[in-house]
Design a protein around this motif. Structure first.
Motif: not given
Length: 182
Positions: A67-75, A98-102
């Motif tokens: 999920l962290k890798h996907e987050f960085l790819e989304q950035i 958006p990728m976070s619950r909060v």
């Protein structure tokens, strides 16, 4: 396509909201999104990739590596759509989706600057946003406060010279109160 932050749109919304909304609502959101565990001052300038990885780890400390890798790819995807650099010293990276619950914000201060790109070789403040896929109540107001700092180099300097989280928080809130002590 998520247009979470577009330079001109955010500036225009900030001006409109500033006229309608008391500044206290922005102050109330600071502690909701930002805390000591998602704040770091780099004494030695990191590489851009290293900085983003560390800020991402702060925001997603309990999440799986994938999920962290996907987050960085989304950035990276978001930055290909339009610039996430809001001034010569401030960058506001965030994922395309958006990728976070909060919603959360991680902050990096780099007094000696980080080379973000050829056009922006001296970024000193990084606000990594992680919007929620549920609700972003208050996040827009907080990002508008960040945009306000892009227009004032003296205020940016005060934030960059903060020696710790407590001082940064104080400076941020002081500026949002228009120079009045909290």
């Amino acid at each position: 396509m998520n247009e979470f932050l577009d330079n001109e749109q955010v500036r225009n919304k900030y001006i409109a909201v500033e006229k309608k909304q008391p500044i206290n609502s922005v102050l109330n959101h600071f502690d909701q999104f930002i805390d000591q565990s998602s704040f770091k001052i780099w004494q030695v300038s990191p590489h851009r990739k290293e900085l983003l990885q560390e800020l991402t780890n702060m925001l997603m400390s309990n999440e799986p590596t994938e999920l962290k890798h996907e987050f960085l790819e989304q950035i990276d995807q978001r930055e290909q759509l339009s610039s996430i650099v809001f001034s010569d010293t401030i960058a506001v990276p965030h994922p395309a989706m958006p990728m976070s619950r909060v919603p959360k914000i991680a902050i990096g201060i780099i007094p000696n600057g980080v080379r973000w790109s050829d056009e922006h070789p001296n970024i000193q403040l990084v606000f990594l946003l992680s919007p929620s896929y549920r609700s972003n109540k208050g996040l827009t107001e907080t990002t508008q406060a960040i945009v306000k700092f892009t227009e004032n180099t003296e205020e940016q300097g005060r934030l960059v010279s903060s020696r710790n989280f407590s001082e940064f928080r104080h400076n941020f809130l002081l500026m949002m109160k228009g120079g009045k002590y909290i």
